[in-house]
Write a protein that holds these residues in place. Structure first.
Motif, mmCIF file in Angstrom:
data_model
loop_
_atom_site.group_PDB
_atom_site.id
_atom_site.type_symbol
_atom_site.label_atom_id
_atom_site.label_comp_id
_atom_site.label_asym_id
_atom_site.label_seq_id
_atom_site.Cartn_x
_atom_site.Cartn_y
_atom_site.Cartn_z
ATOM 1 N N SER A 52 14.212 -28.134 40.339
ATOM 2 C CA SER A 52 14.242 -28.114 38.884
ATOM 3 C C SER A 52 13.760 -29.440 38.303
ATOM 4 N N ALA A 53 13.287 -29.375 37.060
ATOM 5 C CA ALA A 53 12.792 -30.564 36.350
ATOM 6 C C ALA A 53 13.629 -30.782 35.105
ATOM 7 N N ASN A 54 13.853 -32.017 34.746
ATOM 8 C CA ASN A 54 14.572 -32.368 33.531
ATOM 9 C C ASN A 54 13.581 -32.564 32.395
ATOM 10 N N VAL A 55 13.797 -31.860 31.270
ATOM 11 C CA VAL A 55 12.934 -32.009 30.101
ATOM 12 C C VAL A 55 13.825 -32.228 28.886
ATOM 13 N N THR A 56 13.248 -32.714 27.822
ATOM 14 C CA THR A 56 14.013 -32.970 26.598
ATOM 15 C C THR A 56 14.077 -31.702 25.753
ATOM 16 N N SER B 111 10.885 -30.947 23.979
ATOM 17 C CA SER B 111 9.830 -30.291 24.760
ATOM 18 C C SER B 111 10.047 -28.779 24.813
#
Length: 295
Positions: free
Chosen positions: A236-240, A243
């Motif tokens: 998984s990726a962390n995004v704001t 975004s």
């Protein structure tokens, strides 16, 4: 606007003795329910013939209680037909309202007017007629229970106070069947209580329950057949939040998952192995490369 707050219903808490479980096994409960339902049909037919009024009896519930619990749930004034059973000290009980029994006797003697609700003991003639009805009921009961109840049984006495009629020790377990008896327009609740040890011994012989010695293996075998959701997951990726809110068709989200790294296989959200991306015909699939040892 006012608001009424309702108090939560109080729960009844009862002590439970694990040394004397009072719950019937499902297999045994089903056998007894069928037997008592057969008896109810026979009893209804017998009442129709004897009382000469269209009658119907239905079995509503079959449970197991101590004799003390059974007697405490009965009306204080009622007709309790106490029956001696061979090979056991405890007695069986056929219980019905005295008023209902008197109305049945009234119909047997040709009465065509409904009697008021009466609460008194039987006269000698009424006693003899009620005993005759109960003897017929006992014959139907033995026929319906078949091999579960082969003991000889006879009527000892009729008591009129449920608290004074000691048919069995207070801690004795009893099989209790509850019935609704409709005779004409009159509906009465009746019960039959038999010592549980008689019926349970023969139920175990004729309808053995599943052994629990291998309960762990049985549980594993059952769980192995339960469907679970399996997924293949990339890292998984962390995004704001900005975004996510600004996401549009064609945007690219970078995932921190190297192309050469296997993807994770999870069952029910728990990792169970890794896999590589593949295909099965026209469908996307994964090829399991490692499996975790979960035993």
């Amino acid at each position: 606007m006012s608001q009424t707050l309702t108090q939560p219903a109080e729960r009844e808490v009862r002590p439970y003795d694990f040394r004397r479980p009072t719950t019937l096994a499902r297999e045994h409960s089903r056998v007894l329910e069928l037997a008592f339902a057969t008896f109810a049909r026979q009893w209804g037919t017998q009442l129709t013939a004897k009382v000469r009024v269209l009658s119907q009896v239905t079995c509503e519930q079959v449970t197991m209680h101590t004799y003390d619990e059974y007697a405490a749930a009965l009306p204080s004034s009622t007709a309790m037909v106490l029956c001696s059973i061979s090979d056991v000290d405890s007695r069986g009980v056929i219980q019905l309202p005295t008023g209902a029994a008197l109305r049945w006797v009234n119909a047997m003697l040709g009465g065509n007017r409904p009697l008021p609700l009466l609460d008194r003991t039987f006269t000698p003639i009424e006693h003899a007629l009620v005993v005759g009805l109960m003897n017929d009921a006992l014959e139907d009961l033995q026929y319906s229970l078949g091999p579960l109840f082969t003991n000889s049984v006879r009527i000892d006495a009729i008591q009129y106070n449920s608290q004074f009629a000691q048919a069995a020790p207070t801690s004795e377990l009893m099989i209790v069947a509850r019935f609704a008896a409709r005779v004409g327009e009159d509906v009465a609740e009746a019960t039959i209580a038999l010592p549980a040890r008689i019926l349970l011994e023969r139920l175990v012989e004729t309808n053995p329950t599943v052994e629990v010695d291998n309960a762990k293996q049985l549980l594993h075998a059952q769980l192995a057949q339960v469907p679970v959701e399996v997924s293949a997951r990339l890292a998984s990726a962390n995004v704001t939040p900005a975004s996510v809110l600004g996401m549009a068709v064609g945007d690219v989200i970078r995932l921190p998952h190297p192309v050469s790294r296997p993807i994770q296989v999870a069952a029910g959200g728990e990792p169970v192995g890794t896999a590589a991306i593949g295909a099965a015909g026209s469908r996307l699939a994964v090829v399991v490369t490692t499996a975790e040892d979960n035993h």
